[in-house]
Scaffold this motif. Sequence first.
Motif, short mmCIF file in Angstrom:
data_model
loop_
_atom_site.label_atom_id
_atom_site.label_comp_id
_atom_site.label_asym_id
_atom_site.label_seq_id
_atom_site.Cartn_x
_atom_site.Cartn_y
_atom_site.Cartn_z
N ILE A 1 40.59 24.53 79.45
CA ILE A 1 41.60 23.48 79.21
C ILE A 1 40.86 22.14 79.12
CG2 ILE A 1 43.54 22.21 80.23
CD1 ILE A 1 44.45 24.92 81.45
N PHE B 1 43.52 25.76 73.63
CA PHE B 1 44.10 24.82 74.61
C PHE B 1 45.50 25.28 75.03
CE2 PHE B 1 46.42 20.76 75.44
CZ PHE B 1 45.68 20.35 76.54
N LEU B 2 46.28 25.68 74.04
CA LEU B 2 47.66 26.14 74.30
C LEU B 2 47.64 27.46 75.09
CD1 LEU B 2 50.49 25.12 73.54
CD2 LEU B 2 50.46 26.65 71.60
N SER C 1 46.36 26.95 78.67
CA SER C 1 47.31 26.15 79.45
C SER C 1 48.47 27.03 79.92
CB SER C 1 47.87 24.99 78.61
OG SER C 1 46.84 24.14 78.26
N VAL C 2 49.01 27.80 78.98
CA VAL C 2 50.16 28.64 79.28
C VAL C 2 49.76 29.79 80.23
CG1 VAL C 2 51.82 30.24 78.25
CG2 VAL C 2 51.40 28.05 77.19
N PHE D 1 47.30 29.86 82.47
CA PHE D 1 46.63 29.48 83.72
C PHE D 1 47.34 30.03 84.96
CE2 PHE D 1 46.27 26.39 87.24
CZ PHE D 1 44.95 26.62 87.57
N PHE D 2 48.64 29.79 85.04
CA PHE D 2 49.37 30.24 86.24
C PHE D 2 49.45 31.77 86.31
CE2 PHE D 2 50.51 25.88 86.75
CZ PHE D 2 50.67 25.74 88.12
N LEU D 3 49.55 32.36 85.13
CA LEU D 3 49.62 33.82 85.08
C LEU D 3 48.30 34.43 85.57
CD1 LEU D 3 51.33 36.25 84.23
CD2 LEU D 3 50.29 36.08 82.00
N LEU E 1 48.01 33.88 89.38
CA LEU E 1 48.89 34.71 90.22
C LEU E 1 48.93 36.17 89.75
CD1 LEU E 1 51.84 32.16 90.41
CD2 LEU E 1 50.19 32.64 92.21
N VAL F 1 57.00 38.55 81.78
CA VAL F 1 55.89 37.63 81.99
C VAL F 1 54.70 38.02 81.11
CG1 VAL F 1 54.14 36.93 83.68
CG2 VAL F 1 56.55 36.91 84.31
N PHE G 1 51.82 34.35 73.39
CA PHE G 1 50.90 33.23 73.20
C PHE G 1 49.53 33.69 72.71
CE2 PHE G 1 54.13 30.82 75.32
CZ PHE G 1 54.07 29.63 74.61
N LEU H 1 55.35 30.87 89.10
CA LEU H 1 54.83 31.36 87.82
C LEU H 1 55.59 30.75 86.64
CD1 LEU H 1 52.72 33.35 86.76
CD2 LEU H 1 54.47 35.10 86.76
N THR I 1 54.06 27.81 84.43
CA THR I 1 53.79 28.13 83.02
C THR I 1 54.56 27.18 82.10
OG1 THR I 1 53.45 30.42 83.63
CG2 THR I 1 53.83 29.98 81.30
N MET J 1 52.99 23.75 82.28
CA MET J 1 51.73 23.68 81.53
C MET J 1 52.00 23.70 80.02
SD MET J 1 49.13 23.37 83.48
CE MET J 1 47.61 24.00 82.84
N PHE J 2 52.99 24.51 79.63
CA PHE J 2 53.35 24.60 78.22
C PHE J 2 53.82 23.24 77.70
CE2 PHE J 2 56.65 25.67 74.96
CZ PHE J 2 55.77 26.07 73.97
N ALA K 1 50.91 20.82 77.59
CA ALA K 1 50.02 21.09 76.44
C ALA K 1 50.66 20.60 75.14
CB ALA K 1 49.72 22.58 76.35
N ILE L 1 49.26 17.82 72.56
CA ILE L 1 49.03 18.13 71.14
C ILE L 1 49.85 17.18 70.24
CG2 ILE L 1 49.31 19.90 69.34
CD1 ILE L 1 48.88 21.97 71.69
#
Lengths: 212, 263
Positions: free
Chosen positions: A130, A162-163, A166-167, A169-171, A174, A189, A196, B13, B17, B20-21, B24, B28
């Motif tokens: 990121i 980047f996208l 970013s999306v 990261f938490f997945l 955890l 999930v 993505f 979660l 998510t 962050m989405f 981001a 952008i």
Amino acid sequence: MKDIANEIIKNSPFAILLPLFTGLLLFRKSPVSNRVLIVHICLAAIVNFVSAYMWHRKQNNLPLLHVYTVTEFLFLSAYYALRWKSSTARTLVLVMALLFTAFAVYNSLYLQSIYHMNSYARSLEALILIGFGASGYYLLLTEKGEHSIFSRSFFWINTGYFLYFSVSFFLFTLSNYVRIIEADIRHTVWAIHALFMIVLYILVAIGLWKRT
Amino acid sequence: METNVTENIYFILVAGTMGMFILALTVISAIIYYQNRRIKHQNDLRQLEVEHRLRLLQNSIDVQEKERKRFSEDLHDDTGAILAAARLNLYSVMKNSDHPALLETKELIDIAISGIRRIAHDLSPPALARFGLYHALGDFCRQISVAEEISVETEIADLERLDLDTKTEMAVYRVYTELINNTLKHSACRHICVRIHYKDNRIEGFYSDDGKGFNIPENGTGRGLGLKNMESRISALLGEISFSSGPGKGMQAQMYIPYTPIL
């Protein structure tokens, strides 16, 4: 909803074919940085299909992910290092690549079993990438050019990673706890993650197609 | 207890998510917005620069034309008038004397008067102001054809009905006279072709001679003043002119000037 999630998860590995074919088609005409990325995509495609095959045969494919995390980070670091003209930035990227590799190997050997998700390494990788992505945007803004940002190969590829990171990261962070949540939600999930990933590969394919 | 942990993980979660989405996407979007604005700003600056350069060019051409006109009028009205007066005086002296030097002086004065008239006309062609490009250029071509024994093929179509503005008329006239003068000076040709049409909201011009030709330098710096002047005049009207030539191939020029007639 469950069916859609299932379809996305089932078909997402095929999305890699898009940048794979684009990359192979334009390999000779691509700049060195893009060639590095194309080689990475080739490896990712192999890992992707082997892991899908293992999953199909109900085998644990997570050891592959431990190896893939390191190779992915090394290739993407090389890609970003090649984009930077400043030698300081390049050195910094390479030092981070070495430190991360050391950490990921240590993590796989002593902290998280290779049969479990390497969430520490994966989330650290996401975090660093990121950062690379954000610095990539800085690079795009400071580079002098008359062309629209949409015509730049680096914009599409950088945006894709980047996208995605970013999306995810938490997945990634955890991921070892996701196992304990309800199966349906867990499925959704992972479907979001797969969605993505498809977006990532589409953006990378566009980026490889662009010449500037 | 376990349900609570599951819910917490699920919440972190999803919220993480989503957060962050959104973050981001914001980054952008901001990058795209900033970059587009920067490019637009750059383009605006470039456009302003081009317009400024064109204005300067047009101003310098206007000043040049005004100066030519003033010089032409001074030459015609002052020097020409003095010479005419001198000739009248000479006539009255000639009535009382038949000295051969007087006749010679009268002939010299006549040559000077016609020379001044020719220079004054070249500097600011009266036919252009009075009758427009169609007639002025036609007359010029006819004069060249008679004086130089060169066949000049002229095809000037659609210009009479256009009511061109003075700047455009002057630019086209000057470019063609410069081309013809260059041909007469250097090419040793026998045939000249002058064509002007109006088509699709633009004036299209073509010029060619069958002279000995020359090598045109590719870059702008190696070009002579004459070619540069022609390029400046046409580009001041947002048009384009191109030249082609080569040893033994004569010389060709093509130009176009965008022009929307005033209805």
